[in-house]
Design a protein around this motif. Structure first.
Motif, PDB file in Angstrom:
ATOM      1  N   PRO A   7      11.092  77.082  39.043  1.00 56.12           N
ATOM      2  CA  PRO A   7      11.381  78.486  39.344  1.00 56.12           C
ATOM      3  C   PRO A   7      12.742  78.626  40.006  1.00 56.12           C
ATOM      4  N   ILE A   8      13.252  79.853  40.012  1.00 61.23           N
ATOM      5  CA  ILE A   8      14.473  80.131  40.773  1.00 61.23           C
ATOM      6  C   ILE A   8      14.084  80.130  42.249  1.00 61.23           C
ATOM      7  N   VAL A   9      14.902  79.490  43.063  1.00 59.97           N
ATOM      8  CA  VAL A   9      14.603  79.355  44.483  1.00 59.97           C
ATOM      9  C   VAL A   9      14.432  80.738  45.137  1.00 59.97           C
ATOM     10  N   THR A 177      18.786  80.941  28.655  1.00 60.70           N
ATOM     11  CA  THR A 177      19.321  79.681  29.191  1.00 60.70           C
ATOM     12  C   THR A 177      18.330  79.037  30.145  1.00 60.70           C
ATOM     13  N   LEU A 178      17.698  79.857  30.990  1.00 60.98           N
ATOM     14  CA  LEU A 178      16.746  79.307  31.964  1.00 60.98           C
ATOM     15  C   LEU A 178      15.621  78.546  31.263  1.00 60.98           C
ATOM     16  N   ALA A 179      15.155  79.084  30.148  1.00 62.84           N
ATOM     17  CA  ALA A 179      14.078  78.421  29.396  1.00 62.84           C
ATOM     18  C   ALA A 179      14.564  77.074  28.860  1.00 62.84           C
ATOM     19  N   GLN A 180      15.780  77.049  28.360  1.00 63.25           N
ATOM     20  CA  GLN A 180      16.346  75.801  27.815  1.00 63.25           C
ATOM     21  C   GLN A 180      16.504  74.764  28.915  1.00 63.25           C
ATOM     22  N   VAL A 181      16.994  75.212  30.084  1.00 64.94           N
ATOM     23  CA  VAL A 181      17.211  74.309  31.219  1.00 64.94           C
ATOM     24  C   VAL A 181      15.875  73.730  31.694  1.00 64.94           C
ATOM     25  N   ARG A 182      14.874  74.582  31.796  1.00 64.84           N
ATOM     26  CA  ARG A 182      13.557  74.124  32.266  1.00 64.84           C
ATOM     27  C   ARG A 182      12.989  73.060  31.341  1.00 64.84           C
ATOM     28  N   ALA A 191      14.916  65.429  39.366  1.00 70.87           N
ATOM     29  CA  ALA A 191      15.338  66.836  39.427  1.00 70.87           C
ATOM     30  C   ALA A 191      14.591  67.570  40.533  1.00 70.87           C
ATOM     31  N   TYR A 192      15.330  68.237  41.391  1.00 74.73           N
ATOM     32  CA  TYR A 192      14.719  69.076  42.425  1.00 74.73           C
ATOM     33  C   TYR A 192      14.075  70.263  41.711  1.00 74.73           C
ATOM     34  N   PRO A 193      12.834  70.629  42.131  1.00 71.04           N
ATOM     35  CA  PRO A 193      12.086  71.574  41.303  1.00 71.04           C
ATOM     36  C   PRO A 193      12.459  73.056  41.401  1.00 71.04           C
ATOM     37  N   GLU A 194      13.579  73.376  41.995  1.00 72.44           N
ATOM     38  CA  GLU A 194      13.979  74.794  42.032  1.00 72.44           C
ATOM     39  C   GLU A 194      15.418  74.952  41.555  1.00 72.44           C
ATOM     40  N   LEU A 195      15.657  76.046  40.854  1.00 75.36           N
ATOM     41  CA  LEU A 195      16.995  76.325  40.316  1.00 75.36           C
ATOM     42  C   LEU A 195      17.702  77.358  41.181  1.00 75.36           C
TER      43      LEU A 195
END
Ligand SMILES: Nc1nc2c(ncn2[C@@H]2O[C@H](COP(=O)(O)OP(=O)(O)OP(=O)(O)O)[C@@H](O)[C@H]2O)c(=O)[nH]1
Ligand SMILES: [Mg+2]
Length: 217
Positions: A7-9, A177-182, A191-195
């Motif tokens: 998720p986004i932080v 883009t967020l879906a692709q990154v996830r 990978a730290y679990p927050e964007l």
């Protein structure tokens, strides 16, 4: 309810925001540009670095975080930053602006030299607490990013993806883009679990990222 992976932080609280503002905007100074591993300053304080493809906005992000127009040098030409540039934040933190990887408008032997240095740095810096891996919101994660993620995984360096240039996209385009990154991050245990979604141009996400840096222990 299922939780979205990566998720986004969430917005930090006022205290954390203030700690971030204080650390990053009051006492930041350029320390040195490093061209070889033996030129690194003593590993005597907490360190964070900014990594990402050429032109993704690493140097611009450091300027935005520190509230300075040009403490880090930026350019339209990929390959502007060719050294590992150290900044001090008070006497407790180093901020590190890295040369980009991927395409660069510089002679090949020069590029190869700084890519070797970059890889040595990312796999061998004891006090590196977190690598912020910048990804251009217009492009998403590319093969060269995945290569760097693999390296960080192998070196057990926690990395957190920071999306850049959000101002250039609509919300719908950002979601794509967020879906692709996830999807790309799912394969990387370090990978730290927050964007974090940012715009150095408009200031979005900048106070949040400051608070994240100040909150590292
Ligand atoms: N619109 C917009 N442009 C940005 C943003 N961040 C960076 N840029 C632009 O992107 C270009 C590259 O920025 P730099 O900060 O030099 O990128 P870099 O990752 O340090 O590049 P190298 O040092 O070459 O690896 C510049 O023209 C910046 O003005 C942003 O948030 N929004
Ligand atoms: Mg740069």
């Amino acid at each position: 309810m299922t939780t979205l992976p990566f998720p986004i932080v969430e917005d930090p609280d006022a205290l954390a925001l203030e700690a971030g503002r204080k650390l990053l905007t009051s006492e930041v100074e350029f320390l040195k540009g490093v061209v070889a591993m033996d030129g690194l300053p003593p590993a005597d304080r907490l360190e964070v670095c900014f990594a990402g493809r050429s032109n993704v906005g690493k140097s611009s992000l450091i300027n935005a975080l520190t509230g300075r127009r040009a403490i880090a040098r930026t350019s339209n030409t990929p390959g502007r930053t060719q050294e590992i540039n150290y900044f001090t934040a008070g006497d407790s933190h180093y901020l590190v602006d890295l040369p980009g990887y991927g395409f660069a408008k510089a002679p090949l032997p020069v590029v190869e030299k700084w890519q070797r240095l970059l890889k040595a740095y990312l796999s061998g810096r004891a006090n590196l607490r977190r690598a912020f891996l910048l990804v251009d919101m217009r492009h998403g994660v590319k093969d060269v990013d995945a290569e760097i993620m693999k390296l960080l995984n192998q070196s057990a360096v926690t990395f957190q993806v920071v999306l850049t240039k959000a101002d250039k996209l609509s919300t719908a385009e950002q979601d794509k883009t967020l879906a692709q990154v996830r999807a790309a991050l799912a394969k990387h245990p370090a990978a730290y679990p927050e964007l974090v979604v940012t715009s150095s141009e408009k200031g979005a996400g900048i106070p949040t990222l400051r608070a994240i840096i100040a909150g590292l222990t």
